[in-house]
Design a protein around this motif. Structure first.
Motif: not given
Lengths: 286, 89
Positions: A191-202
């Motif tokens: 599975p893909l490593q969970p990301s830090e979400g640096a580039l949030s969808a917002g």
């Protein structure tokens, strides 16, 4: 005593070997140059795509995108092992095979069933000899791997993961640090490593939507990971072969030097003996 | 005058890299134009040509089929699988 003629014959044989290893070294050097260029040229796409995918994906999309699922327990895993099609590259293939064998043992010790996928003739030959069950194998990938080759390897693994047939995909290939340093490397593709979400969808205007973008990009991302591994592995193979052949050529040179000295000594001994015999014979007559 | 830095990249290599005044790309749902100072933007691409208006007045076209376009701080990156240039001026 080994006659001078025998030594002469050995020198000639080593010289022939040196000629071959030197040629292989030169061939590997020129292939290495092209392979290194390909590795470098593949980097910008790979880096940009990885950055986008890792910053976009978030665990909550897993419901809409099965490729993002994070299995709680890994029951069945796929191992994709890349080796070269040819040998005479030092420990290159042996290192990859050892890394693969260790991963298999580790997974099996944890009670994971393993599907073994092989790219490269050397890995296939080894695991077939060991009597391992082989899920798939490819031996038609050239020194110049294509995106199509990568799709052939990654597509079916991705589909099996989405369908739940396998819970993880591991990739073993050589990392191309330099021509001298090509250590084997294990990557977890899925599975893909969970990301830090640096580039949030917002922060971005996303079209059609985060899920929509990821649905298209994750297959490209996985294929690109495999493509990069193929390209790096091809370059690493040439680097390892050049190093191995350079060592062989140098060793042959040392051996020729040593044999030449032995030959000269043997020849000198023969001459000395002949003179001694002549002198002895003359004394006998006189 | 602000400019765009444009890159068109395929898995094998960088096809185009340069400064542009604007570009038009075939997004999945129709053409989109990008000018300097565009908001951060990420879109899937469809089939068609990316048309880059260069700062010196010329233009560069690259056929694309699928992939993604990302705009951030006047940097435009087009990631696509195919993209042979069709003309340079």
């Amino acid at each position: 005593m080994a006659g001078a003629r025998d030594v002469k014959r050995r020198i000639r044989s080593v010289e022939n070997t040196r000629q071959i290893t030197r040629t292989m070294e030169l061939v590997a050097t020129s292939k290495l140059k092209r392979a290194t260029d390909r590795v470098r040229a593949a980097r910008p796409y790979s880096e940009a795509l990885s950055a986008i995918v890792s910053s976009l994906h978030a665990p909550e999309y897993a419901e809409a995108l099965p490729v993002l699922r994070q299995p709680e327990r890994i029951r069945r895993a796929a191992v994709l092992l890349m080796t070269a099609n040819r040998g005479l590259a030092g420990a290159f293939n042996a290192n990859l095979i050892r890394e693969g064998r260790q991963l298999l043992e580790r997974l099996r010790a944890d009670g994971v069933e393993v599907d073994l996928h092989l790219a490269g003739r050397k890995g296939l030959a080894y695991f077939r000899f060991r009597g391992e069950a082989i899920a798939s194998s490819r031996i038609d990938i050239s020194d110049d791997p294509t995106v199509g080759d990568a799709e052939g390897l990654s597509g079916s693994l991705r589909e099996a993961f989405e369908a739940g047939g396998i819970d993880a995909v591991y990739l073993i290939s050589s990392e191309f640090r330099s021509a001298m340093s090509t250590p084997p490397r294990m990557l977890q593709l899925l599975p893909l490593q969970p990301s830090e979400g640096a580039l949030s969808a917002g922060a971005f205007i996303l079209s059609p939507s985060a899920v929509g973008v990821l649905r298209d990009l994750i297959p490209l991302y996985l294929r690109n990971m495999v493509y990069r591994a193929l390209v790096e592995n091809a370059a690493a193979e040439q680097g390892a072969r050049r190093t191995a052949m350079k060592n062989a050529t140098d060793n042959a040179g040392d051996m020729i030097e040593h044999l030449t000295r032995t030959y000269n000594r043997a020849r000198q001994a023969q001459i000395t003996q002949e003179i001694a015999e002549i002198v002895g014979g003359a004394e006998g007559v006189g | 005058m602000s400019r765009l830095t444009v890159k068109v990249v395929t898995p094998e290599r960088v096809l185009f890299e340069g400064e542009a005044a604007s570009l038009v790309a075939p997004a999945w749902d129709g053409k989109v134009g990008v000018l300097p100072s565009h908001a951060p933007f990420l879109t899937l691409l469809g089939e068609g040509e990316v048309d880059v208006d260069l700062v010196d007045g010329g233009s560069a076209r690259h056929p694309v089929s699928g992939g993604v376009l990302k705009v951030l701080a006047d940097e435009v990156i087009v990631l696509t699988e195919s993209g042979r240039p069709t003309s340079s001026d």
